[in-house]
Scaffold this active site. Structure first.
Site, mmCIF file in Angstrom:
data_model
loop_
_atom_site.group_PDB
_atom_site.id
_atom_site.type_symbol
_atom_site.label_atom_id
_atom_site.label_comp_id
_atom_site.label_asym_id
_atom_site.label_seq_id
_atom_site.Cartn_x
_atom_site.Cartn_y
_atom_site.Cartn_z
ATOM 1 N N THR A 184 -28.884 60.286 96.173
ATOM 2 C CA THR A 184 -27.879 61.334 96.252
ATOM 3 C C THR A 184 -28.519 62.624 96.730
ATOM 4 O O THR A 184 -29.654 62.943 96.354
ATOM 5 C CB THR A 184 -27.198 61.555 94.894
ATOM 6 O OG1 THR A 184 -26.214 62.583 95.016
ATOM 7 C CG2 THR A 184 -28.196 61.941 93.814
ATOM 8 N N GLU A 192 -24.123 59.026 90.709
ATOM 9 C CA GLU A 192 -24.622 58.696 89.376
ATOM 10 C C GLU A 192 -23.625 57.904 88.530
ATOM 11 O O GLU A 192 -23.989 57.390 87.470
ATOM 12 C CB GLU A 192 -24.989 59.985 88.623
ATOM 13 C CG GLU A 192 -26.178 60.730 89.218
ATOM 14 C CD GLU A 192 -25.807 61.728 90.314
ATOM 15 O OE1 GLU A 192 -26.591 62.643 90.575
ATOM 16 O OE2 GLU A 192 -24.717 61.574 90.926
#
Length: 533
Positions: free
Chosen positions: A181, A325
């Site tokens: 990410t 996440e």
């Protein structure tokens, strides 16, 4: 009860046994490629066999550098079902970040789409752990490349074993996949997904009150397969036997619409910028989208006007929230049974929010004084935990910043109403603090994009000598000079307090975006940091 391991092998073998006749459609450089799940599962086992021949073992990371196509779908199961780790690399990242990610993950083999060879060649000399490149191409021969050693994907599969047996003793908590990410500053952060997490997330996608994916669906994941597993749709689609329509390299809005119409797509998924582009294409040409039961939108908050535009065309708009996440589905916006008969505007207000927590997860929204009341007013940060929520970043000291006391601190600021419906207000780093008061850039953006002349709008806080920060609006118009700046500001005045209204509007030809289509506010803040000084 049996202590039965929740692994991807179970998903794969169900499709293999129950849905051999179902179709997968993949857009390639050669045109549309069609085959059945029977073909798919045989080729997937061949891929696993070929990787084992190249020396891949349990726990080894195998990277994909690819578009949404059938070979990428084969890798989605061929890699983790043999016990290795599927690492989907974002093809749109900068060269230095691509090199960092591959080295940090310690990828041993990379599967590369033919069209992306030049991107990878630029950083190949920096990749210290990669031992082989497998080129995914329609052509029988290997395309010219400096990547070495390079193998032909199709040639490897031709020589491999289609009866390759997957291990029965995989640990459900073993890592099956990983994705990085983007960080606000510094290098990207790695997130790993366990077999158990993907299994339960996939099951959740099949619930009627989430995305209701089923065998009768024709799925079109516009969201890239290198971005949070295309929101889990390929895993769930295989498990449930859905038809899958993979849009291939660089699809335009009109290409997406042609696929939706031609393949009778029932559920398509993408970020708001994708649906803005598709909406614009629909204004240019009509398509039969009667098969669509929903367009799934996530990645960032969708403008209320965008949702209204799709609903007015009879296309249900399904708003959702998640992040890398969270694997990623955490919230889905669906009306409760007793809200179905509310006036249209009230129903639209609910749909424009990010929605309710999906079954299986737990959530807190924490403000300055602890958990916020369910009043739709007080802001707080979203905290999440559950079986498909990450517990740490992969070998990264920044874990402590986001994972505390058993909760993921998302960095997203929201309010929650008495019905438990969450509305995203902003990222903690994107809230505008003006004169000691908070201003939601998301609310201003959504209001601006509801103006009929506006194509895209982005609002960010810019340093100000008196007020610390003031909001500045950046707008792309559908047609140049079709509306004045003052008209846009007047459009906001009836909706927000005076001090919320941006001090100015900057008209742009294009708003910079991240690699996954979100507005790149950091670049705008940097470029216009002296605008008010």
């Amino acid at each position: 009860m049996m202590d039965f391991p929740l692994t991807l092998r179970t998903l794969f073998e169900r499709a293999e046994k129950l849905f051999p006749k179902k179709e997968i459609v993949s857009r390639t450089l050669s045109g549309l490629f069609r085959y059945t799940y029977a073909d798919y599962t045989r080729r997937t086992r061949r891929l696993s066999s070929a990787l084992e021949t190249l020396g891949i073992e349990r726990g080894d990371r195998v990277a994909t550098f690819a578009w949404n196509d059938h070979r990428h779908l084969e890798a989605y199961f061929g890699i983790p079902c043999m016990g290795a780790v599927l690492h989907t690399v974002n093809i749109r990242l900068s060269p230095e970040h691509i090199a960092y990610i591959v080295n940090h993950a310690q990828d041993r083999v990379m599967l590369v789409d033919e069209t992306l060879i030049p991107v990878l060649e630029k950083v190949a000399d920096q990749l210290t752990t990669v031992e082989a490149y497998i080129i995914m191409t329609d052509k029988p021969e290997l395309p010219p490349t400096t990547l070495s050693p390079a193998y032909s994907y199709e040639k490897l599969l031709q020589d491999a074993d289609e009866t390759y047996a997957y291990p029965q003793d995989l640990d459900e908590n073993a890592v099956a996949g990983m994705c990085y990410t983007s960080a606000t500053t510094g290098n990207p952060k790695g997130v790993t997904y366990s077999h158990r997490g993907i299994f339960l997330h996939s099951m959740n996608l099949g619930l009627a009150d989430t995305t209701a994916i089923s065998e009768s669906d024709s799925l079109l994941p516009v969201v890239p397969m290198f971005h949070v597993n295309a929101w889990g749709m390929p895993f769930a689609g295989v498990w449930f036997g859905s038809k899958q329509v993979l849009p291939g390299p660089a699809p335009t809005p009109h290409i997406l619409l042609e696929l939706m119409e031609g393949e009778k797509v029932t559920l398509a998924a993408g970020v708001p910028t994708v649906w803005l582009g598709v909406l614009k294409a629909l204004e240019e040409k009509s398509y039969d989208l009667s098969s669509l039961r929903a367009t799934l939108c996530g990645g960032s908050a969708a403008p209320r006007g965008l949702i209204a535009a799709y609903e007015s065309k009879g296309i249900p708009f399904l708003h959702a929230y998640g992040m890398t996440e969270t694997a990623p589905i955490a919230l889905v916006s669906r009306l409760k049974s007793y809200q179905q008969d509310l006036p249209e505007e009230e129903r639209l207000d609910i749909r424009a929010k990010q929605g309710m927590l999906v079954p299986g997860l737990e959530m807190r929204i924490v403000g300055q004084n602890g958990d916020v009341p369910w009043d739709g007013q007080e802001m707080g940060e979203i905290l999440l935990r559950g079986p498909w929520i990450a517990s740490e970043y992969f070998e990264d000291d920044r874990t402590a910043d986001s994972f505390r006391d058993g909760w993921l601190h998302t960095g997203d600021v929201a309010v929650i109403d008495e019905e438990g419906v969450v509305k995203l207000v902003d990222r903690t780093k994107d809230l505008v603090k003006s004169g000691g008061e908070w201003i939601s850039s998301v609310d201003l953006e959504n209001a601006l994009m509801a103006h009929p002349a506006v194509f895209e709008a982005c609002v960010t806080g810019i340093p100000h000598a008196k007020w610390d920060e003031r909001p500045l609006a950046f707008v792309v118009l559908k047609q140049k000079d079709s509306v004045a700046k003052q008209d846009l500001l007047d459009h906001l005045r009836g909706q927000f307090a005076k001090w919320w209204i941006p001090d100015d509007v900057v008209l742009l030809d294009e708003i910079p975006k991240t690699s996954v289509g979100k507005f790149l506010k950091r670049a705008l803040r940097e470029q216009y940091r002296d605008f008010y000084l």
